[in-house]
Scaffold this active site. Sequence first.
Site, mmCIF file in Angstrom:
data_model
loop_
_atom_site.group_PDB
_atom_site.id
_atom_site.type_symbol
_atom_site.label_atom_id
_atom_site.label_comp_id
_atom_site.label_asym_id
_atom_site.label_seq_id
_atom_site.Cartn_x
_atom_site.Cartn_y
_atom_site.Cartn_z
ATOM 1 N N HIS A 112 -19.214 3.564 -10.431
ATOM 2 C CA HIS A 112 -20.323 3.357 -11.369
ATOM 3 C C HIS A 112 -20.040 2.236 -12.366
ATOM 4 O O HIS A 112 -20.893 1.916 -13.196
ATOM 5 C CB HIS A 112 -20.627 4.646 -12.145
ATOM 6 N N ASP A 151 -20.016 8.470 -1.315
ATOM 7 C CA ASP A 151 -20.121 9.372 -2.479
ATOM 8 C C ASP A 151 -21.573 9.842 -2.583
ATOM 9 O O ASP A 151 -22.492 9.136 -2.189
ATOM 10 C CB ASP A 151 -19.721 8.597 -3.736
#
Lengths: 436, 557
Positions: A112, A151
């Site tokens: 992220h 993910d």
Amino acid sequence: MIKAKNKLGLVFFPAFDWAISPTHPEREERLLYTQDQVFEEGIEDINGIKFYNPDMATVKDVERVHFCVPDVMTRVTQSHLISAGGAIKAAEMVMEKDVDKAFAIVRPPGHHAQRVVYGDRGFCIINIEAVMLENIRQRFGNKKIAIVDTDCHHGDGTQDIYWNDKDTLYISFHQDGRTLYPGTGFIDEFGGPSAIGYNINIPLPPETGEEGFLYVLDNLVIPILREYKPDIIVNSAGQDNHYTDPITNMKFTAHGYAELNHRLNPDIAVLEGGYSIEGALPYVNLGIILAMAGLDYSRVKEPDYDPEKLRQSHRITEYIKELCDKIYSCWRRKDDIQRETIKNKQYISRSRNIYYDTDGIRETQTQKFKVCPSCSGVNTIQSRSDLGYEIFAVSIPRDACKACIDEGYKMYEEASRGKYSKVYLQDKVNDVFMSK
Amino acid sequence: MIVGLDMGGTHVDAVLIDKGNIIDVAKTPTDHTNLFGSIWKTLNCLLKDKDISSIEHINLSTTISTNAIVEGKIAPVGMVIESGPGMDPSFLACGKENIFITGYVDHRGREIKPFNPEEIQEAVAKFRDKDIKACAVVAKFSIRNPMHEINISRLLDDEFSPVTMGHMLSGKLNFPRRVYTSYLNSAVYYVFKSFCESIRKAMKKENINVPVNVLKADGGTISLDAGQQYPVNTILSGPAASLMGALAFKPGDKDAVFLDIGGTTTDISFVADGISLFEPLGINISNYNTLVRAIYSVSIGLGGDSAIHVEDGEIEIGPRREGFPMALGGSVPTPSDAMIVLGLLDFGNKEQAVSAMKQIGDKLGLDVKGTSEYIYKKMGTMIKQEVNHILDEINSKPVYTVKELLYGKKLKPQYISAIGGPAKALAPLLEREFNLPCYVPENYEVANAIGAALAKTTAEVTVLADTAEGKLSVPEMGLYEKIDKNFTIYEAKQKALQLLKEKASAIGTIDKEFEAEITEESSFNMVRGFYTSGKNIRIRAQIRPGLLYELGGANND
């Protein structure tokens, strides 16, 4: 003694003395049971599997990827540098042919973390895969690399970093952004002006099971990879699609992860998220290790595994089929889409609001990409955060032409220190980073 | 007075030590057809005309178990293996009959699926059919909860003996090693038992009534009785004896390299702050990885009698031995020949050594002296390269915390201690190569026996506590009991030390030897949801391995 088909390097670094906070999912305990399982299975005695300690990534490694505000050491801890350094070590072992494949089981994760870093987003501060790739590109030459992000969360950071870079194909499987953090990763996020089509998002509906993941892999991801022909495949191996994960809603299994890894056949895998530390991680990590080593993983099963409960609905199966067709046809039309998007434009901009959920920071930024006929084009970021910073960053891409390099330096020099709290220049051609 | 005895491949050495002084030594050739006879003959020779009543104990380093395994003279074993999910366990088959059963305990010791007694009945029938007496029962994660192993072994106890249970051998995680270690323990049980019985009988006959201990691969001892129960711990105690012997001459708390330079091989070991370094998990024997705690020792094919050949204009020393040095009538030149020519060793026929060097020198265009010096120097370089390579490996061993990675101890030797035939001749060269002092103890011919004599009893216990489950497990003692939710790491450490003391006295420790230490400790908060549900505590304690006392007067320091 058992022998691995593929020589596998494991950088297993559980960082048993580091946590974001005592009860945070990203805490000391996270890889404890994985270690138990790996040790009890006797993985370290398998002929062909070798454990390595991580190296430490350097500030320079981080600056090749990020604009940390105000600077790298203000934002990262040693654990972050070790985690990225663990990924670098894994890639290095593969590049130097010490091993056929490598898996960095490290924490904290990184997907992220975007180009600009004010703080922690989704437990990530620096993008460990990107730091790894830019390090090895500097040392081993530019490579065509595909990152397949498995993910459950959209890897918005990796998407941002490689948005305009067609030497890095980013493919992300994730739970649909309408139902999960960070709320991005839709199919129209297709890449920057110089890399349209090289950012592929596959938003999957909640409750997608093993069948759905493997369908996407076989019918969309692998065909695209076959056409793209990467030199290196990296699996951004988040494990939170698991049916026991506390913060997501998917129905994937340890065996499914192993099977996916086997079919994808990545050169390097890097652990990302996954917070079912007891019910999933020990089994998923073991499955991936065995799959990468070319060993039998058919007996890797969670204690409460029940195939009936984990079957995905017919409706989801149909939805995923349509989704794959749609994305694949976009991929085939990527050159047309690029022409339509660019037309006669000289610059293409995009503005975004970014939320740092872990640290509670809001950022607004505008990225501006030059449309250059001979390279990916110099680009800039203007960004402001509610911490009071306002920055201007210039990035000269790896394949930049002379004109774009000159323009980049000129923009850096002309940017006024009075207006911005920080001005940065990232020159990927000459591996130079400057700030003022 | 204490007696140390080392049964080596060629000689049985024995030594009698009194308050740090060597009183007498004895040496006889090993008779491989009668190992017990060789031991007894040497002991008789050592103890002739001695006051037997003042002997405190006898420590033996024997190759009985090792030889049985290496030569395959072992009993057939019936294996019951409960592997649970994970790797395909078929590669673990190691006994005469292997029964893979269902049932599973997970990493926290929770029973996920009970074992099926019918499968055990089938195992019994099969073992009976094949006339198997010795068994072993091993389950995955049995060190976290040994109940499956204990209950299965109860079903086997009436008919089979021994029934080795995996959790009793080590508190370390590694299921394949637990299987192999248990297998080997049952496989050598009878050989070792009959050896013990012979010793007891002979002692009784000679009216020697003192404790007898056997040396283990970790450089410590256990009583004969405890050894008889877990004979696998006595394998490969030779390198341990030699390191302990060398340590007796050069005590101190520094980092060091220990070299045992023999005819065929050189064994390399290390001490860190004066304490011997162990194999991370356990020793390997005949391609079986085990959980047997052992001194870290790497054997390289380089010794005084290594064969020397010239390949592509370059001298190759070792890794094999092809007979005696030419000075002793062999046909292939050896480093010993070179050292005889240089006047560093004095045995055999010097002329033949010269012709050995001439044979090599002719191929290289060097004279006899030049060739000898070249070979001598090359031996030092080879040892140094190997030691450095091993040091790199040791210093890069995996660590799991940020603190260890950033500030962990790195091994940095401050001196060398060398024993073995060519040790003295090589010492000055090693000093130059390593730029470190190199000590060669005076009585190195019997260093192994000295090491055996002075070794202390060692033991290790592992305490695992899971306060969320309310369970505590001490695998090596077969303990599995309830604990309070508020159980702390402090209590776990106290428990470990107390149990270690109990265990130590059961295996023959005398009080003055008992020096316990905690070697590993960790406590993890287990968080479920957003609340701490308990603690996962892991403690390991050991009796510090070491010597009863250092030798006085015999040091060449």
